[in-house]
Motif scaffolding. Structure first.
Motif, PDB file in Angstrom:
ATOM      1  N   TYR A  37       0.810  -1.215   0.000  1.00 17.68           N
ATOM      2  CA  TYR A  37       0.000   0.000   0.000  1.00 17.68           C
ATOM      3  C   TYR A  37       0.849   1.272   0.000  1.00 17.68           C
ATOM      4  CZ  TYR A  37      -3.547   3.414   1.218  1.00 17.68           C
ATOM      5  OH  TYR A  37      -4.355   4.516   1.217  1.00 17.68           O
ATOM      6  N   PRO A  38       1.888   1.366   0.831  1.00 20.19           N
ATOM      7  CA  PRO A  38       2.724   2.582   0.768  1.00 20.19           C
ATOM      8  C   PRO A  38       3.409   2.762  -0.591  1.00 20.19           C
ATOM      9  CG  PRO A  38       3.073   1.445   2.832  1.00 20.19           C
ATOM     10  CD  PRO A  38       2.250   0.528   1.989  1.00 20.19           C
ATOM     11  N   TYR A  40       2.147   1.823  -3.427  1.00 21.40           N
ATOM     12  CA  TYR A  40       1.057   2.301  -4.268  1.00 21.40           C
ATOM     13  C   TYR A  40       0.832   3.797  -4.064  1.00 21.40           C
ATOM     14  CZ  TYR A  40      -3.986   2.899  -5.350  1.00 21.40           C
ATOM     15  OH  TYR A  40      -5.207   3.342  -5.779  1.00 21.40           O
ATOM     16  N   LEU A  41       0.934   4.252  -2.820  1.00 19.65           N
ATOM     17  CA  LEU A  41       0.764   5.676  -2.536  1.00 19.65           C
ATOM     18  C   LEU A  41       1.828   6.513  -3.249  1.00 19.65           C
ATOM     19  CD1 LEU A  41      -0.115   5.748   1.285  1.00 19.65           C
ATOM     20  CD2 LEU A  41      -1.658   6.006  -0.668  1.00 19.65           C
ATOM     21  N   LEU A  44       0.871   6.808  -6.774  1.00 19.43           N
ATOM     22  CA  LEU A  44      -0.243   7.758  -6.935  1.00 19.43           C
ATOM     23  C   LEU A  44       0.291   9.174  -7.105  1.00 19.43           C
ATOM     24  CD1 LEU A  44      -3.083   6.738  -4.429  1.00 19.43           C
ATOM     25  CD2 LEU A  44      -2.943   6.345  -6.887  1.00 19.43           C
ATOM     26  N   LEU A  63       3.172  12.646   1.363  1.00 15.33           N
ATOM     27  CA  LEU A  63       2.726  11.434   2.054  1.00 15.33           C
ATOM     28  C   LEU A  63       2.986  11.486   3.550  1.00 15.33           C
ATOM     29  CD1 LEU A  63       4.103   8.858  -0.548  1.00 15.33           C
ATOM     30  CD2 LEU A  63       1.749   9.651  -0.307  1.00 15.33           C
ATOM     31  N   LEU A  65       5.906  11.176   5.029  1.00 14.92           N
ATOM     32  CA  LEU A  65       6.848  10.117   5.370  1.00 14.92           C
ATOM     33  C   LEU A  65       8.253  10.697   5.250  1.00 14.92           C
ATOM     34  CD1 LEU A  65       5.262   7.175   3.332  1.00 14.92           C
ATOM     35  CD2 LEU A  65       5.280   7.427   5.821  1.00 14.92           C
TER      36      LEU A  65
END
Lengths: 148, 148
Positions: A37-38, A40-41, A44, A63, A65
DNA sequence: CGCAATTAAGTTGTGCACAACTTATCGGTG
DNA sequence: CACCGATAAGTTGTGCACAACTTAATTGCG
């Protein structure tokens, strides 16, 4: 004796659990593309501006992060040949992250995912938008406090 | 071209970010007690039923965590002398997790925390309750689908 | 210009999460 | 009673998150 410590009463626990539950929905779907998922982010963000090649810290700002999380994650995305990293010419401290052709092509293959996941929540569109806006507001409030 | 892939539109991202933001609020507070947020969650369950000594899997059911997460976490809580683990007498497979006196005493020292964190969200009480209920509903919907 | 403070990315270490697996125990059925 | 499937906890390996630190490049101020 107050009941504030009761687990089911706490918004934080609801948030923590819902976040993991939604990631659980994403996991098998993204797994087919070899993505977490990260990861994928990150894609995006890159898909939103395909001609931009943002730096690691620009990705981090989007994000929320830091490089400690992003550096190894980007290394894995690079290993999967979805992104490329290159030192900026005009500032050798910066590393620009761009999409490969492969990374660019992945976009249309995952375009259907948000709809699937939204459906899994069981909420209607209006409720989803309201929920998203409330959560965004909470996040912004917390971060604004942090900066002061 | 759809805009479904735009980061800011996605409920999941809002959820993921809000969850981390709230954990950020907890971190410095819990840090004073040497606790992480998941460790605090385990203690919440134990404080709710101080005479129960639930098993590892009962804790897992409450928190939706498996033994792979809980076993090392409980080992750390035991190292901090906040909990004790003992094999069940009547079923040697089970491990019962109980509070130490130290763990029991910690309760009142952290009783104020939920209020502090709730305040940091900037939401009113009614909004918080509504948000919690929506999130709980989403989580339940997802888990119900998973079991079928 | 020269150098100190800042900024960017990466590294190291800790602690979740979770999948996949192992080990040990239990319960039921033939 | 023996065995087989199920269950409980723990272990291993991977990948986030995040704090603290390192290294390198840049900026700005005297």
């Amino acid at each position: 004796m107050t009941d504030d410590l009761v687990l089911r009463r706490q918004v934080c626990f609801a948030l923590y659990t819902a976040s993991r539950a939604l990631t659980d929905v994403y996991r098998p779907i993204l797994d087919e593309f070899g993505l977490t998922y990260p990861q994928y982010l990150v894609l995006l963000v890159l898909w939103e501006r395909p001609d931009d090649a943002p730096t690691v810290s620009e990705l981090g700002t989007e994000l929320r992060l830091d490089s400690g999380t992003l550096s190894p994650l980007l290394k894995r995305l690079e290993g999967a040949e979805l992104v490329v990293r290159r030192r900026s010419a005009r500032d050798e401290r910066r590393v620009e992250v761009g999409l490969t052709e492969r990374g660019r092509a992945l976009r249309q293959r995952v375009e259907h995912i948000p709809m699937c996941v939204a459906q899994a929540t069981g909420l209607g569109l209006a409720e989803l938008v309201a929920l998203r806006d409330t959560l965004t507001q909470v996040t912004d409030t917390i971060h604004r406090q942090k900066e002061q």
